[in-house]
Each structure stands twice: as structure tokens, then as C-alpha cells.
Design an enzyme around this catalytic site. Structure first.
Site, mmCIF file in Angstrom:
data_model
loop_
_atom_site.group_PDB
_atom_site.id
_atom_site.type_symbol
_atom_site.label_atom_id
_atom_site.label_comp_id
_atom_site.label_asym_id
_atom_site.label_seq_id
_atom_site.Cartn_x
_atom_site.Cartn_y
_atom_site.Cartn_z
ATOM 1 N N ASP A 70 -5.901 -3.986 -8.043
ATOM 2 C CA ASP A 70 -4.977 -3.267 -8.826
ATOM 3 C C ASP A 70 -4.867 -3.369 -10.467
ATOM 4 O O ASP A 70 -4.777 -2.496 -11.310
ATOM 5 C CB ASP A 70 -3.411 -3.482 -8.510
ATOM 6 C CG ASP A 70 -3.095 -3.002 -6.950
ATOM 7 O OD1 ASP A 70 -3.903 -2.178 -6.550
ATOM 8 O OD2 ASP A 70 -2.350 -3.622 -6.248
ATOM 9 N N GLU A 113 0.824 -1.292 -0.057
ATOM 10 C CA GLU A 113 0.082 -0.017 -0.013
ATOM 11 C C GLU A 113 0.725 1.304 0.049
ATOM 12 O O GLU A 113 0.451 2.346 -0.693
ATOM 13 C CB GLU A 113 -0.871 -0.056 1.206
ATOM 14 C CG GLU A 113 -1.931 -1.068 1.343
ATOM 15 C CD GLU A 113 -2.823 -1.143 0.220
ATOM 16 O OE1 GLU A 113 -3.094 -0.169 -0.447
ATOM 17 O OE2 GLU A 113 -3.180 -2.304 -0.464
ATOM 18 N N HIS A 127 1.831 2.035 -3.547
ATOM 19 C CA HIS A 127 0.758 3.133 -4.131
ATOM 20 C C HIS A 127 0.737 4.481 -3.567
ATOM 21 O O HIS A 127 0.626 5.409 -4.289
ATOM 22 C CB HIS A 127 -0.662 2.422 -3.870
ATOM 23 C CG HIS A 127 -1.099 0.981 -4.661
ATOM 24 N ND1 HIS A 127 -0.858 0.844 -5.684
ATOM 25 C CD2 HIS A 127 -1.497 0.082 -3.786
ATOM 26 C CE1 HIS A 127 -1.306 -0.442 -5.700
ATOM 27 N NE2 HIS A 127 -1.837 -0.760 -4.793
HETATM 28 ZN ZN ZN Z 1 -2.702 -2.901 -4.791
#
Ligand code: ZN
Length: 392
Positions: free
Chosen positions: A177, A81, A84
Site C-alpha cells: 500500500d 482488503e 481497498h
Molecule cells: Zn492493503
């Protein structure tokens, strides 16, 4: 979102634990512990791990190693995470938090990118980090002497699982994703809202397939993920479609203007108010001050619920002023229509007063917004002559 609490922060991003996570962590520790002999056997066969199975399955070792591996998995999820989040931050998107919950992690972006390259990079950064975490675990695994069976088990397990996590996230099931990457690629050649709807349809198909597979395989986690993907795909597609439909649409375009608006004065009796609600079929009225009516100076809002607080026999004795709401939620006429929707949602109310420099210029209600949305959806543009004229 459910109840969550903050455990700290990384790179200025708060890391939160959802209560559901506290249920799933011991469950994972248990599941890893109970299968530790089989998994160690697989690692020995595939990675040539040389784990002493008698050692890892002895005494409390399965539970201790299961717990460490489960925590390690969630550290991997946080790093995924962060991949991201840090990429999004680089493009200037603020990150509210990273939350660990039942199905892993969620990085909450305050806004979503609409530039396909940015979305592509933000989406792919997570799986790339997971692969890197897997590789790093593998390197540490190789560096750990064979006598440390427990450490080799945990590291080998994390190496395999992080790579598996990356592959699983690359399934093109929006909003996972892979689905976001798909949307980014679709958005190269068509409008963003259309790309979202297509990615969401594909996501829903994958969700159904995943759910059916989970059902036949008795895999509860897969059923849960499928359900989550299905709901999230639907709601994000709807939000994006609405945002696209309302691009360049302001509150003034869809509100009921003050001239068409039925108002009541502060000294109107509750009996008269209810009579008007009955004949005009409105359940809410802006209230203007009795002696300054021409000015349209707004002092409150009164709804049927407010009026009902007064017993029928007393309705001649009380006036609107006694029951009206004075804590008014307002919006300016030049605000975006989307901002009005969000404000209504935040405050859980059905209408907002449109006010400019303290003067009431109109009223915007949930049904105004929905009617306008239907018109835009069907005709592609707002037709001012079809503007809704109700105050509800
Ligand atoms: Zn992800």
C-alpha cells in the site's frame, strides 16, 4: 494464482481462501499460543492489561486463544482488503475477489486506476481500516472486565497487531500500500509509467533490504514478503510500461499485413508444407481455401507441430486440410495491441489471426509485439518502415 476456494461474499465481493492460507492459519495459532505468556506480559506492561498470566497459559488455553487471535487477525485482513475494494468500487472499478493467502489478503481489481487521486484513496483506505479495527479492538478491550483474561488478551493483541499491520503496509515498497501511495504521489508530476518504474525501483530496494533483514533475523515470513514484493514490483512495472508504450497502438499498426503474409492452401501436401517451412523459415501459416484463394477466405492455421504428426513416409499422401487447426483465435485490426497480448497470454498461443468481416487481413505474433515494443522503448514512437515482416 494457486488453488483457492470461495467461502462466501461480502458486499457482493467473493471472499476466497487460498490453500496456502490453510497452512498458515494453524502456524499462526501455534506461534501465538507458544508465546502467549510473553505477549500477555508485554500487553500488561504497555496497555496495563491486567491479564492473569497463569490463566491464559493454563491447560489448552494457549492453543484456543492462539486460534481465536489468528482468526481475528485474518478477519482484520479481510476488513483491510474490503477498505481497498469498497473505495475502488466507489470509483467504478469492478472487484473480482478478495483472496486470503500465505501473506495476508489480495483484493483483485479487474483494472487499475491511473488517476493519482483515485489510486491514493484506494491504497490508503486499507491501512485506515486497519487502524480503525485496532481502535475498535482497543475500545472493546477497555470495556472487558479484568476477570476475563482470555478476552482481554485477544482484544489487546488484535488492537496492537492491526495498528502494526497498518504501519507495515505503509512501508513504501511497491506494490504494498505504501508503494502505491508513493506511486500516486509521483504520478502527480510525471507520466504514470515513469512513476510506476520509479516506485517499483524503490520497492525492489526495500524488498532486498527486507530480505536481508529477514535472513539475519531468521524471519521466514519477512523473507517471503520480500520475495513477493520483488516479483510483484517487477511484473507490474513491466505491464504498466508495456501498456503505456502501446497506448493508441492498434493491432493493424504492428501486424504483418495479409499482402506480406505467406499462406498455404488446403490442398497443399504436408511434404510441400514442410519444404516451404524449411526454405521460408516460418513455423506457422494461415490456411486459405484452395478454390477461393483470391478472396483470402481463411479456414485454418497450420504449424510445424501439426505437420510433424504425419510420419515422413506419408507426407505426400496427406494435405494441410488434414492436420490444420480450425479452432482459430482471431482479433480485429482496430483492437488495441494490449488486447492482442492478453488474448495470446490467455490462450497460451504465439500468434493470432487478424480478421475483419471473416477475411484474413493479417497475422500478429508474439515476436511482432516484442519487436514493436523494443522500437517504441528505444525511439518513443512506432516507425512503420521498421515494421516486422515475419510470420513467426
Ligand atoms: Zn492493503
Amino acid at each position: 494464482m494457486m488453488k483457492s476456494f470461495r467461502i462466501g461474499s461480502l458486499f457482493g465481493i467473493p471472499i476466497k481462501l487460498d490453500l496456502t492460507f490453510l497452512l498458515v492459519l494453524p502456524l499462526f495459532a501455534y506461534l501465538i499460543g507458544i508465546q502467549i505468556g510473553d505477549v500477555a506480559g508485554i500487553l500488561n506492561a504497555t496497555l496495563n492489561a491486567g491479564i492473569d498470566i497463569g490463566d491464559v497459559t493454563g491447560g489448552l488455553n494457549p492453543w484456543i486463544l492462539g486460534f481465536i487471535a489468528a482468526v481475528g487477525l485474518f478477519v482484520g485482513v479481510v476488513l483491510h482488503e474490503l477498505g481497498h475494494s469498497l473505495t475502488a468500487q466507489r470509483y467504478g472499478f469492478p472487484i473480482d475477489s478478495i483472496t486470503l493467502w500465505l501473506f495476508g489478503g489480495i483484493a483483485a481489481l479487474s483494472e487499475m486506476p491511473e488517476n493519482w487521486k483515485e489510486e491514493f484513496n484506494i491504497a490508503i483506505a486499507g491501512p485506515i481500516v486497519s487502524v480503525l479495527v485496532g481502535v475498535a479492538s482497543y475500545v472493546l478491550f477497555l470495556a472487558t472486565p479484568e476477570t476475563f483474561s482470555g478476552a482481554r488478551f485477544v482484544l489487546g493483541y488484535l488492537a496492537v497487531l492491526n495498528v502494526a499491520l497498518a504501519i507495515f503496509n505503509m512501508i513504501p515498497a511497491f506494490p504494498m500500500d505504501g508503494g502505491r501511495i508513493l506511486r500516486a504521489l509521483l504520478a502527480r508530476g510525471r507520466p504514470y509509467a515513469q512513476a510506476t518504474q520509479q516506485a517499483a525501483s524503490i520497492g525492489k530496494m526495500f524488498a532486498i533490504a527486507m530480505g536481508l533483514f529477514g535472513l539475519f533475523a531468521f524471519n521466514i515470513i519477512l523473507i517471503g514478503v520480500a520475495f513477493f514484493v520483488y516479483i510483484a514490483a517487477s511484473s507490474e512495472a513491466q505491464q504498466v510500461t508495456m501498456k503505456a508504450a502501446f497506448q493508441d497502438v492498434t493491432v493493424a499498426d504492428i501486424m504483418t499485413p495479409a499482402g506480406d503474409l505467406h499462406t498455404v492452401e488446403t490442398d497443399t501436401s504436408i511434404a510441400d508444407l514442410i519444404q516451404r517451412m524449411f526454405t521460408e523459415r516460418h513455423t506457422g501459416y494461415p490456411v486459405v481455401e484452395a478454390d477461393r484463394f483470391d478472396d483470402g477466405r481463411l479456414v485454418g492455421l497450420v504449424t510445424l507441430t501439426d505437420a510433424r504428426e504425419i510420419k515422413p513416409v506419408e507426407r505426400d499422401a496427406y494435405t494441410v486440410e488434414d492436420v490444420m487447426t480450425t479452432d482459430l483465435k482471431t482479433i480485429e485490426p482496430n483492437s488495441d495491441a494490449m488486447a492482442a497480448i492478453e488474448r495470446m497470454r490467455e490462450n497460451d498461443i504465439g500468434r493470432l489471426l487478424v480478421v475483419e468481416d471473416g477475411d484474413l487481413v493479417g497475422l500478429i505474433s508474439r515476436s511482432d509485439v516484442m519487436t514493436a515494443f523494443d522500437i517504441v522503448q528505444q525511439s518513443g514512437a512506432l516507425n512503420p518502415s521498421k515494421k516486422p515482416q515475419t510470420a513467426d
